[in-house]
Enzyme design. Sequence first.
Site, PDB file in Angstrom:
ATOM      1  N   GLY A 193       0.828  -1.215   0.000  1.00  0.00           N
ATOM      2  CA  GLY A 193       0.000   0.000   0.000  1.00  0.00           C
ATOM      3  C   GLY A 193       0.856   1.257   0.000  1.00  0.00           C
ATOM      4  O   GLY A 193       0.540   2.259  -0.652  1.00  0.00           O
ATOM      5  N   ASN A 194       1.998   1.188   0.723  1.00  0.00           N
ATOM      6  CA  ASN A 194       2.902   2.339   0.784  1.00  0.00           C
ATOM      7  C   ASN A 194       3.671   2.520  -0.524  1.00  0.00           C
ATOM      8  O   ASN A 194       4.030   3.637  -0.874  1.00  0.00           O
ATOM      9  CB  ASN A 194       3.875   2.198   1.953  1.00  0.00           C
ATOM     10  CG  ASN A 194       3.164   2.349   3.291  1.00  0.00           C
ATOM     11  OD1 ASN A 194       2.689   3.414   3.638  1.00  0.00           O
ATOM     12  ND2 ASN A 194       3.045   1.251   4.013  1.00  0.00           N
ATOM     13  N   LYS A 218      -1.550  -2.288  13.943  1.00  0.00           N
ATOM     14  CA  LYS A 218      -1.380  -2.095  12.493  1.00  0.00           C
ATOM     15  C   LYS A 218      -1.386  -0.600  12.162  1.00  0.00           C
ATOM     16  O   LYS A 218      -2.393   0.089  12.351  1.00  0.00           O
ATOM     17  CB  LYS A 218      -2.543  -2.805  11.793  1.00  0.00           C
ATOM     18  CG  LYS A 218      -2.695  -2.481  10.333  1.00  0.00           C
ATOM     19  CD  LYS A 218      -1.765  -3.280   9.478  1.00  0.00           C
ATOM     20  CE  LYS A 218      -1.830  -2.828   8.031  1.00  0.00           C
ATOM     21  NZ  LYS A 218      -0.666  -3.268   7.277  1.00  0.00           N
ATOM     22  N   LYS A 221      -1.823  -7.388   5.344  1.00  0.00           N
ATOM     23  CA  LYS A 221      -1.965  -7.938   3.994  1.00  0.00           C
ATOM     24  C   LYS A 221      -0.876  -8.956   3.656  1.00  0.00           C
ATOM     25  O   LYS A 221      -1.084  -9.834   2.821  1.00  0.00           O
ATOM     26  CB  LYS A 221      -2.024  -6.831   2.944  1.00  0.00           C
ATOM     27  CG  LYS A 221      -0.715  -6.094   2.664  1.00  0.00           C
ATOM     28  CD  LYS A 221      -0.023  -6.583   1.423  1.00  0.00           C
ATOM     29  CE  LYS A 221       1.310  -5.969   1.124  1.00  0.00           C
ATOM     30  NZ  LYS A 221       2.135  -5.313   2.095  1.00  0.00           N
ATOM     31  N   LYS A 262       6.192  -8.888   6.986  1.00  0.00           N
ATOM     32  CA  LYS A 262       6.603  -9.424   5.678  1.00  0.00           C
ATOM     33  C   LYS A 262       7.478 -10.649   5.872  1.00  0.00           C
ATOM     34  O   LYS A 262       7.294 -11.667   5.208  1.00  0.00           O
ATOM     35  CB  LYS A 262       7.373  -8.377   4.875  1.00  0.00           C
ATOM     36  CG  LYS A 262       6.498  -7.233   4.405  1.00  0.00           C
ATOM     37  CD  LYS A 262       7.272  -6.293   3.494  1.00  0.00           C
ATOM     38  CE  LYS A 262       6.682  -4.917   3.557  1.00  0.00           C
ATOM     39  NZ  LYS A 262       5.224  -4.869   3.457  1.00  0.00           N
TER      40      LYS A 262
HETATM   41  P1  ADP Z   1       4.057  -1.897   2.534  1.00  0.00           P
HETATM   42  O1  ADP Z   1       3.035  -0.866   2.314  1.00  0.00           O
HETATM   43  O2  ADP Z   1       4.726  -2.362   1.290  1.00  0.00           O
HETATM   44  O3  ADP Z   1       3.557  -3.036   3.389  1.00  0.00           O
HETATM   45  P2  ADP Z   1       5.652  -1.040   4.853  1.00  0.00           P
HETATM   46  O4  ADP Z   1       5.913   0.392   5.120  1.00  0.00           O
HETATM   47  O5  ADP Z   1       4.655  -1.755   5.709  1.00  0.00           O
HETATM   48  O6  ADP Z   1       5.259  -1.160   3.306  1.00  0.00           O
HETATM   49  O7  ADP Z   1       7.017  -1.853   4.923  1.00  0.00           O
HETATM   50  C1  ADP Z   1       8.171  -1.443   4.210  1.00  0.00           C
HETATM   51  C2  ADP Z   1       9.077  -0.625   5.129  1.00  0.00           C
HETATM   52  O8  ADP Z   1       9.722  -1.487   6.075  1.00  0.00           O
HETATM   53  C3  ADP Z   1      10.230   0.048   4.449  1.00  0.00           C
HETATM   54  O9  ADP Z   1       9.854   1.289   3.883  1.00  0.00           O
HETATM   55  C4  ADP Z   1      11.256   0.213   5.577  1.00  0.00           C
HETATM   56  O10 ADP Z   1      11.251   1.532   6.068  1.00  0.00           O
HETATM   57  C5  ADP Z   1      10.744  -0.703   6.690  1.00  0.00           C
HETATM   58  N1  ADP Z   1      11.739  -1.590   7.307  1.00  0.00           N
HETATM   59  C6  ADP Z   1      11.800  -1.822   8.635  1.00  0.00           C
HETATM   60  N2  ADP Z   1      12.767  -2.693   8.926  1.00  0.00           N
HETATM   61  C7  ADP Z   1      13.370  -3.029   7.752  1.00  0.00           C
HETATM   62  C8  ADP Z   1      14.441  -3.904   7.390  1.00  0.00           C
HETATM   63  N3  ADP Z   1      15.101  -4.613   8.312  1.00  0.00           N
HETATM   64  N4  ADP Z   1      14.769  -4.028   6.081  1.00  0.00           N
HETATM   65  C9  ADP Z   1      14.120  -3.313   5.139  1.00  0.00           C
HETATM   66  N5  ADP Z   1      13.081  -2.461   5.415  1.00  0.00           N
HETATM   67  C10 ADP Z   1      12.700  -2.323   6.709  1.00  0.00           C
HETATM   68 MG    MG Z   2       2.906  -2.858   5.403  1.00  0.00          MG
END
Ligand code: ADP
Ligand code: MG
Length: 318
Positions: free
Chosen positions: A11-12, A130, A215, A277
């Site tokens: 979503g981001n 969340k 998600k 993730k």
């Molecule tokens: P999405 O909308 O794709 O779910 P999120 O913002 O939930 O995106 O997750 C992606 C973010 O996770 C990245 O922008 C980054 O800032 C963060 N992040 C936190 N820890 C880590 C890590 N260890 N490695 C990579 N990204 C990370």
């Molecule tokens: Mg996310």
Amino acid sequence: MNERTVIALGGNAISPAGTAGTAEEQTTNLHRAMAQVAELVAEGHTQLVLTHGNGPQVGNVLIKNELAKDVVPPVPLDWCVAQTQATIGFTVANTLSYELRRLGVERPVVPVVSRVLVSRRDPGFETPSKPIGPYLTDAEEVARRRAAGQALVEIPDRGWRRVVPSPKPLASVDRPAIELLLSDGAIVIANGGGGIPVVDDGDGPLHGIEAVIDKDLAGALLAQELGARTFAILTDVPGVAVGYGTDAERWLEEVHIGELRGYEAAGEFAAGSMGPKVAAICNFVEGSGGRGMIASLEDALEALHGTVGTRVSRDGGP
Ligand code: ADP
Ligand code: MG
């Protein structure tokens, strides 16, 4: 190639922090990604399911609810999730159909308004976790929202964000419909925004419940339910890093599940973003033996070819 693939779109990544997130911006970002997904389909990927996040989008719907509450009755959070499935589902379908046609591929793309079962007794209802909506940097607004009973968390270097309950997904209610569409040749968009959360109280219809399911976890569940060979999470960073944001930052390429679980236990992955993730990919790879990957939405095609991003395997080391 008749393997099933499930792709989760962030979503981001669709509506990046720091942009206004207008319909045009979100559509442009999806065109870029869908051009790559269309190429994948043109290469012969016959059974494809797309799912997507909705963190920024559902937060915006909630803000509209709050602002308009004296004019039109606010709707519950499960309705807000359904609304984001419709708008993002429409945009994904519309952009992907166009990109497929450009490549001469005729395939129906079908967004499914889809429900995901959760438990009313899930501990997630006690502790909202969340993050949704915009990053807030105004301390007064943070205080005002807290006073109104909202839970907010501070995300280092980015500000504050509202958090809502995020129960664990138990089953994809609309899986039979998804199977039907896949077997008839459609590309399916399902479980968007983690799916519309519903509970079964045993009194007849399922009931929507106020929450936003993660998600990534809902995508991993669906990938397992469908027997997918590949589950790919596309986000706004190139993959998974250890020492993320530090001088010792290192991006993982081929990684064995045991090694990844080790980093997870050591607290390398932030809750609410990379944490779910990694958990989702580990669940999928452990449970199915399939291929799991986390990569940037910008690199969708290369990621699905397995040449960039973080690739997670169960059998054999990297
Ligand atoms: P999405 O909308 O794709 O779910 P999120 O913002 O939930 O995106 O997750 C992606 C973010 O996770 C990245 O922008 C980054 O800032 C963060 N992040 C936190 N820890 C880590 C890590 N260890 N490695 C990579 N990204 C990370
Ligand atoms: Mg996310």
